[in-house]
Design a protein around this motif. Structure first.
Motif, mmCIF file in Angstrom:
data_model
loop_
_atom_site.group_PDB
_atom_site.id
_atom_site.type_symbol
_atom_site.label_atom_id
_atom_site.label_comp_id
_atom_site.label_asym_id
_atom_site.label_seq_id
_atom_site.Cartn_x
_atom_site.Cartn_y
_atom_site.Cartn_z
ATOM 1 N N SER A 1 -28.496 -43.524 -18.111
ATOM 2 C CA SER A 1 -28.819 -44.719 -17.330
ATOM 3 C C SER A 1 -27.751 -45.784 -17.577
ATOM 4 O O SER A 1 -27.000 -45.727 -18.559
ATOM 5 C CB SER A 1 -30.188 -45.256 -17.739
ATOM 6 O OG SER A 1 -30.115 -45.819 -19.046
ATOM 7 N N VAL A 2 -27.710 -46.756 -16.697
ATOM 8 C CA VAL A 2 -26.771 -47.868 -16.860
ATOM 9 C C VAL A 2 -27.033 -48.584 -18.183
ATOM 10 O O VAL A 2 -26.102 -48.940 -18.906
ATOM 11 C CB VAL A 2 -26.871 -48.843 -15.667
ATOM 12 C CG1 VAL A 2 -26.056 -50.097 -15.920
ATOM 13 C CG2 VAL A 2 -26.426 -48.168 -14.381
ATOM 14 N N SER A 3 -28.314 -48.779 -18.518
ATOM 15 C CA SER A 3 -28.654 -49.442 -19.789
ATOM 16 C C SER A 3 -28.109 -48.669 -20.978
ATOM 17 O O SER A 3 -27.577 -49.262 -21.921
ATOM 18 C CB SER A 3 -30.166 -49.589 -19.923
ATOM 19 O OG SER A 3 -30.664 -50.425 -18.915
ATOM 20 N N GLU A 4 -28.231 -47.346 -20.924
ATOM 21 C CA GLU A 4 -27.701 -46.532 -22.028
ATOM 22 C C GLU A 4 -26.180 -46.625 -22.106
ATOM 23 O O GLU A 4 -25.609 -46.717 -23.201
ATOM 24 C CB GLU A 4 -28.138 -45.074 -21.848
ATOM 25 C CG GLU A 4 -29.620 -44.851 -22.051
ATOM 26 C CD GLU A 4 -30.081 -43.477 -21.620
ATOM 27 O OE1 GLU A 4 -30.872 -42.875 -22.373
ATOM 28 O OE2 GLU A 4 -29.657 -43.002 -20.537
ATOM 29 N N LEU A 5 -25.523 -46.614 -20.953
ATOM 30 C CA LEU A 5 -24.062 -46.720 -20.939
ATOM 31 C C LEU A 5 -23.594 -48.068 -21.463
ATOM 32 O O LEU A 5 -22.629 -48.153 -22.227
ATOM 33 C CB LEU A 5 -23.527 -46.483 -19.525
ATOM 34 C CG LEU A 5 -23.666 -45.061 -18.985
ATOM 35 C CD1 LEU A 5 -23.329 -45.011 -17.501
ATOM 36 C CD2 LEU A 5 -22.810 -44.098 -19.789
ATOM 37 N N ILE B 1 -12.947 -48.219 -24.119
ATOM 38 C CA ILE B 1 -13.666 -48.321 -22.840
ATOM 39 C C ILE B 1 -14.443 -47.035 -22.620
ATOM 40 O O ILE B 1 -13.886 -45.935 -22.686
ATOM 41 C CB ILE B 1 -12.691 -48.571 -21.682
ATOM 42 C CG1 ILE B 1 -12.038 -49.940 -21.837
ATOM 43 C CG2 ILE B 1 -13.409 -48.462 -20.344
ATOM 44 C CD1 ILE B 1 -10.980 -50.251 -20.806
ATOM 45 N N ASP B 2 -15.736 -47.177 -22.356
ATOM 46 C CA ASP B 2 -16.596 -46.027 -22.089
ATOM 47 C C ASP B 2 -16.283 -45.510 -20.688
ATOM 48 O O ASP B 2 -16.539 -46.191 -19.690
ATOM 49 C CB ASP B 2 -18.068 -46.439 -22.195
ATOM 50 C CG ASP B 2 -18.991 -45.255 -22.140
ATOM 51 O OD1 ASP B 2 -18.982 -44.549 -21.105
ATOM 52 O OD2 ASP B 2 -19.729 -45.034 -23.113
ATOM 53 N N LEU B 3 -15.716 -44.313 -20.590
ATOM 54 C CA LEU B 3 -15.270 -43.792 -19.308
ATOM 55 C C LEU B 3 -16.429 -43.498 -18.359
ATOM 56 O O LEU B 3 -16.297 -43.661 -17.143
ATOM 57 C CB LEU B 3 -14.408 -42.543 -19.521
ATOM 58 C CG LEU B 3 -13.094 -42.781 -20.274
ATOM 59 C CD1 LEU B 3 -12.313 -41.481 -20.421
ATOM 60 C CD2 LEU B 3 -12.257 -43.849 -19.603
#
Length: 185
Positions: free
Chosen positions: A70-74, A85-87
């Protein structure tokens, strides 16, 4: 809605010319005609947007498991290590920009564009305003090969010089900002 296991929320936006011209019944009728079968609704939406959406992809070779986060997890994962940076998050941001661009109506400018009135908004009062939402919605239009989705934005910025084009005057509370004159040719 107590103890619901699933909820489908259907919304439809309508534009109206004045606060007294608003009638929600046509929107209610259109929504009721759509039905509530999720697969049918999703299929219609997918058919409408897939070709445009598939013109451009950002693939940074992240795992399928990362793409399912999920976006929250990312965001949490990115915040845990700000040195890299998280790809997967970067791919999701790219997809998000495409989604914002797809929400543009081809014939109308982006949402939250218009005259903001009232003392509460200070410098923007009674002036034509395009806020940060507009910039977010059109940011990807220049690089995603989706110029047809940008037509409403171009008309907003450039105006129209075509015969029969609408002449729009936006009132400004301080003085006469536009003065038009009809001249027979």
């Amino acid at each position: 809605m107590a103890k619901a296991t699933r909820v489908i929320l259907l919304t439809k936006l309508g534009r109206y010319k004045s606060s007294t011209a608003w009638d929600s019944e046509p929107l209610h009728t259109e929504l009721a005609a759509l039905g509530t079968d999720y697969a049918t609704l999703r299929s219609a939406h997918t058919a409408l947007h897939t070709e445009l959406y598939d013109r451009s992809r950002l693939d940074l070779n992240v795992s399928e498991a990362d793409r399912r986060l999920s976006v929250s997890e990312l965001i949490s994962r990115q915040n845990a290590d700000r040195s890299v940076i998280d790809l997967a998050l970067l791919e999701r941001l790219y997809d998000s920009d495409q989604l914002l661009l797809r929400q543009l109506e081809r014939r109308l400018p982006p949402r939250l564009t218009g005259i903001w009135t009232g003392a509460w908004n200070g410098a923007w009062a009674n002036d034509f305003t395009t806020d940060a939402n507009v910039n977010l919605q059109v940011a990807g239009g220049n690089i995603l090969d989706t110029t047809e989705a940008m037509e409403g934005y171009f008309d907003l910025i450039l105006g129209s010089t075509a015969d029969g084009a609408r002449v729009i005057q936006w009132p400004v509370g301080t003085d006469a900002n536009q003065q038009w004159q009809l001249v027979a040719l």
